[in-house]
Scaffold this active site. Structure first.
Site, PDB file in Angstrom:
ATOM      1  N   LYS A 114       0.860  -1.184   0.000  1.00  0.00           N
ATOM      2  CA  LYS A 114       0.000   0.000   0.000  1.00  0.00           C
ATOM      3  C   LYS A 114       0.887   1.221   0.000  1.00  0.00           C
ATOM      4  CE  LYS A 114      -4.509   0.785   0.319  1.00  0.00           C
ATOM      5  NZ  LYS A 114      -5.620  -0.112  -0.015  1.00  0.00           N
TER       6      LYS A 114
HETATM    7  N1  LIG Z   1     -11.247   2.249  -4.476  1.00  0.00           N
HETATM    8  C1  LIG Z   1     -11.111   0.934  -4.351  1.00  0.00           C
HETATM    9  O1  LIG Z   1     -11.089   0.191  -5.346  1.00  0.00           O
HETATM   10  C2  LIG Z   1     -10.992   0.316  -3.002  1.00  0.00           C
HETATM   11  C3  LIG Z   1     -11.192   1.038  -1.843  1.00  0.00           C
HETATM   12  N2  LIG Z   1     -11.208   0.397  -0.638  1.00  0.00           N
HETATM   13  C4  LIG Z   1     -11.436   1.112   0.599  1.00  0.00           C
HETATM   14  O2  LIG Z   1     -12.734   1.707   0.589  1.00  0.00           O
HETATM   15  C5  LIG Z   1     -12.725   2.907   1.357  1.00  0.00           C
HETATM   16  C6  LIG Z   1     -13.242   4.060   0.498  1.00  0.00           C
HETATM   17  O3  LIG Z   1     -12.404   4.159  -0.642  1.00  0.00           O
HETATM   18  P1  LIG Z   1     -12.884   4.917  -1.969  1.00  0.00           P
HETATM   19  O4  LIG Z   1     -14.340   4.778  -2.130  1.00  0.00           O
HETATM   20  O5  LIG Z   1     -11.966   4.479  -3.047  1.00  0.00           O
HETATM   21  O6  LIG Z   1     -12.520   6.403  -1.589  1.00  0.00           O
HETATM   22  P2  LIG Z   1     -13.069   7.765  -2.215  1.00  0.00           P
HETATM   23  O7  LIG Z   1     -12.023   8.754  -1.982  1.00  0.00           O
HETATM   24  O8  LIG Z   1     -13.591   7.540  -3.582  1.00  0.00           O
HETATM   25  O9  LIG Z   1     -14.341   8.079  -1.295  1.00  0.00           O
HETATM   26  C7  LIG Z   1     -14.294   8.166   0.099  1.00  0.00           C
HETATM   27  C8  LIG Z   1     -15.667   8.615   0.587  1.00  0.00           C
HETATM   28  O10 LIG Z   1     -15.740   8.528   1.999  1.00  0.00           O
HETATM   29  C9  LIG Z   1     -16.157   9.769   2.518  1.00  0.00           C
HETATM   30  N3  LIG Z   1     -15.606   9.887   3.877  1.00  0.00           N
HETATM   31  C10 LIG Z   1     -14.304   9.959   4.262  1.00  0.00           C
HETATM   32  N4  LIG Z   1     -14.221   9.994   5.603  1.00  0.00           N
HETATM   33  C11 LIG Z   1     -15.495   9.913   6.053  1.00  0.00           C
HETATM   34  C12 LIG Z   1     -16.092   9.862   7.329  1.00  0.00           C
HETATM   35  N5  LIG Z   1     -15.334   9.913   8.433  1.00  0.00           N
HETATM   36  N6  LIG Z   1     -17.453   9.753   7.426  1.00  0.00           N
HETATM   37  C13 LIG Z   1     -18.224   9.692   6.316  1.00  0.00           C
HETATM   38  N7  LIG Z   1     -17.717   9.705   5.074  1.00  0.00           N
HETATM   39  C14 LIG Z   1     -16.384   9.822   4.951  1.00  0.00           C
HETATM   40  C15 LIG Z   1     -15.678  10.805   1.535  1.00  0.00           C
HETATM   41  O11 LIG Z   1     -16.380  12.028   1.637  1.00  0.00           O
HETATM   42  C16 LIG Z   1     -15.998  10.062   0.232  1.00  0.00           C
HETATM   43  O12 LIG Z   1     -17.385  10.156  -0.045  1.00  0.00           O
HETATM   44  C17 LIG Z   1     -11.289   3.065   1.862  1.00  0.00           C
HETATM   45  O13 LIG Z   1     -11.196   2.439   3.133  1.00  0.00           O
HETATM   46  C18 LIG Z   1     -10.471   2.267   0.856  1.00  0.00           C
HETATM   47  O14 LIG Z   1      -9.256   1.815   1.391  1.00  0.00           O
HETATM   48  C19 LIG Z   1     -11.045  -0.959  -0.548  1.00  0.00           C
HETATM   49  C20 LIG Z   1     -10.836  -1.713  -1.653  1.00  0.00           C
HETATM   50  C21 LIG Z   1     -10.688  -1.125  -2.969  1.00  0.00           C
HETATM   51  O1  LIG Z   2      -6.920  -2.694  -6.991  1.00  0.00           O
HETATM   52  C1  LIG Z   2      -5.909  -2.898  -6.341  1.00  0.00           C
HETATM   53  O2  LIG Z   2      -4.892  -3.355  -6.803  1.00  0.00           O
HETATM   54  C2  LIG Z   2      -5.868  -2.593  -4.854  1.00  0.00           C
HETATM   55  C3  LIG Z   2      -7.061  -1.881  -4.324  1.00  0.00           C
HETATM   56  C4  LIG Z   2      -6.825  -1.583  -2.868  1.00  0.00           C
HETATM   57  O3  LIG Z   2      -5.996  -0.787  -2.535  1.00  0.00           O
HETATM   58  C5  LIG Z   2      -7.572  -2.317  -1.855  1.00  0.00           C
HETATM   59  O4  LIG Z   2      -8.157  -3.356  -2.158  1.00  0.00           O
HETATM   60  O5  LIG Z   2      -7.545  -1.884  -0.681  1.00  0.00           O
END
Ligand SMILES: NC(=O)C1=CN([C@@H]2O[C@H](COP(=O)(O)OP(=O)(O)OC[C@H]3O[C@@H](n4cnc5c(N)ncnc54)[C@H](O)[C@@H]3O)[C@@H](O)[C@H]2O)C=CC1
Ligand SMILES: O=C(O)CCC(=O)C(=O)O
Length: 424
Positions: A114
């Site tokens: 990461k």
């Molecule tokens: N993008 C991906 O493919 C993956 C993401 N994740 C995990 O999913 C989670 C979200 O990631 P993404 O959707 O990619 O991020 P993003 O940046 O697209 O969205 C994050 C969202 O969470 C909101 N947010 C942040 N802190 C908050 C809080 N304390 N309370 C309420 N809302 C809050 C933000 O305003 C935004 O709407 C993270 O933990 C990330 O590590 C896990 C696997 C893959």
């Molecule tokens: O798509 C990937 O390779 C990793 C996504 C990621 O950071 C996660 O699953 O937390």
């Protein structure tokens, strides 16, 4: 909208220690030997870089960037890059280890890594973010590579940043190397289905868990915390399968409608309003943290770590928690949630759809070929459902929670691979 600072999370635990406490329980249940335990408990590599960037006003600001490779026993390391003010080495170490376990749970040939930069992307211009992304890539150019370490998006990053990373890496190598990163725009070799993949995997896991709990999706209600990549696609896909999404939230607050929120409308609103739900009219505004304790059947935390913790775990009313985010439940809260009989589909299983389709993207890049979206979805749904069934089976066999079962599946696979490969 002005930038909204996230409220500090009360009782935030050290994320690496949280990860280790679950690892320890699963390792004991599995009877893992000390040698392998010691290998897996520490990251293989931790890199911290200092990135001086010229800001738009001509000043120089120095940012701290991280990349942690937890393990490359199963293959090249894989994991996203996070841009957020909360990024720190312990968080990146935990997130890297979770990637190792996640890839092993869904049985894809990657180790875990990461990265992150401590910055506030919401207060930076596109030009500043581009210079920062290029500087980070240049600083880590010897770490990254299609056979070494392959980044992807995480919180605060998306296809745009992955495109800059791919371009900067390719310039340094003197050849286009699109397999160095996944989650790219489709036109640069991104995979169809990657944008929605993590939310889609959350949907598949939720439906699989509902079946076990005998909850009919058409009669179920769900609250989703976080309305970024993961939360918005999970909401949309669950809504399409009959689940009523009664609450959504982002940094601007939470939005509740007991008759169900129109998710397409919410996504359009967010897209037209600088990425925020602030002033969204399709629901009543409530306190962000109240979303977690609503009276609903399912809770999908899809924002950040430790939001379910010792201050609120005893007030959680849902029957099922599906962890879209990494580490949304603190280790101390695990016991409270288990004692309440709530089923938790843990992060390393529930949100593995993203890395699964990242793997497909990497495979397509290396083949120089493109799969249809239908093929991507069919294969990732199969992998997610099989992984769920396997973890569920192990949870019954060992009489442990789904979380510990997922760690058992993962540690067992990594340990067996380590034994076959042999130590130094
Ligand atoms: N993008 C991906 O493919 C993956 C993401 N994740 C995990 O999913 C989670 C979200 O990631 P993404 O959707 O990619 O991020 P993003 O940046 O697209 O969205 C994050 C969202 O969470 C909101 N947010 C942040 N802190 C908050 C809080 N304390 N309370 C309420 N809302 C809050 C933000 O305003 C935004 O709407 C993270 O933990 C990330 O590590 C896990 C696997 C893959
Ligand atoms: O798509 C990937 O390779 C990793 C996504 C990621 O950071 C996660 O699953 O937390």
């Amino acid at each position: 909208m002005g930038y909204i600072e996230p409220a500090p999370i009360k009782d935030k635990e050290n994320p690496f220690e949280s990860m280790m406490s679950r690892f320890h329980i699963a390792a004991q249940a599995l009877g893992l030997d000390d040698e392998v335990y010691n290998v897996l408990k520490s990251p293989a590599k931790q890199v911290v870089v200092s990135l001086p960037i010229t800001m738009d006003d001509g000043s120089i600001q120095v940012f701290e960037g991280y990349r942690v490779i937890h393990s490359n026993i199963l293959g090249p390391s894989k994991g996203g890059i996070r841009y957020d003010l909360g990024v720190n080495l312990d968080e990146v170490k935990a997130l890297a280890a979770w990637m190792t376990w996640k890839c092993a749970v869904v049985d894809i040939p990657y180790g875990g890594a990461k990265g992150g930069i401590k910055c506030n992307p919401r207060s930076m211009s596109a030009g500043e973010i581009e210079r920062l992304t290029r500087a980070y890539t240049a600083a880590l150019g010897e770490i990254f590579g299609p056979d070494r370490d392959i980044p992807a998006p995480d919180m605060g990053t998306g296809p745009r940043e992955m495109a800059w990373l791919m371009d900067e890496f390719s310039r340094a190598k003197g050849m286009t190397t699109n397999a160095v990163v996944t989650g790219k725009p489709i036109v640069l070799g991104g995979s169809l289905g990657r944008s929605e993949a993590t939310g889609r995997g959350v949907m598949v896991s939720t439906l699989a868990a509902m079946e076990k709990l005998r909850i009919n999706p058409y009669h179920a209600t769900c609250a989703v915390q976080g309305f970024g990549n993961v939360g918005s696609f999970a909401s949309l896909l669950l809504e399409e399968r009959g689940v009523k999404i009664v609450a959504i939230s982002d940094l601007s607050g939470a939005y509740y409608n007991e008759s169900g929120i129109n998710i397409k409308e919410a996504i359009n609103y967010r897209n037209e309003n600088d990425g925020t739900l602030d002033q969204f009219g399709g629901a009543e505004k409530i306190e962000g943290t109240d979303l977690l304790t609503l009276n609903a059947d399912v809770l999908v935390p899809a924002a950040t770590e430790d939001v379910i913790n010792m201050t609120n775990s005893d007030k959680i009313k849902v029957k099922l928690i599906v962890e879209g985010a990494n580490g949304p439940t603190s280790a101390k809260a695990d016991q409270v949630i288990n004692d309440k009989g709530i089923m938790v589909v843990p992060d390393i299983l529930a949100n593995a759809g993203g890395v699964t389709v990242s793997y497909f993207e990497w495979v397509q890049n290396r083949l120089g070929y493109k799969w249809t979206g239908e093929r991507v979805n069919r294969r990732s749904d199969r992998i997610m459902k099989d992984a769920f069934d396997n973890v569920y089976k192990i949870s019954k066999e060992y009489n442990v929670s789904m979380r510990i079962a997922a760690y058992i599946v993962a540690i067992d696979k990594v340990a067996k691979t380590y034994k076959w490969r042999g130590g130094y």
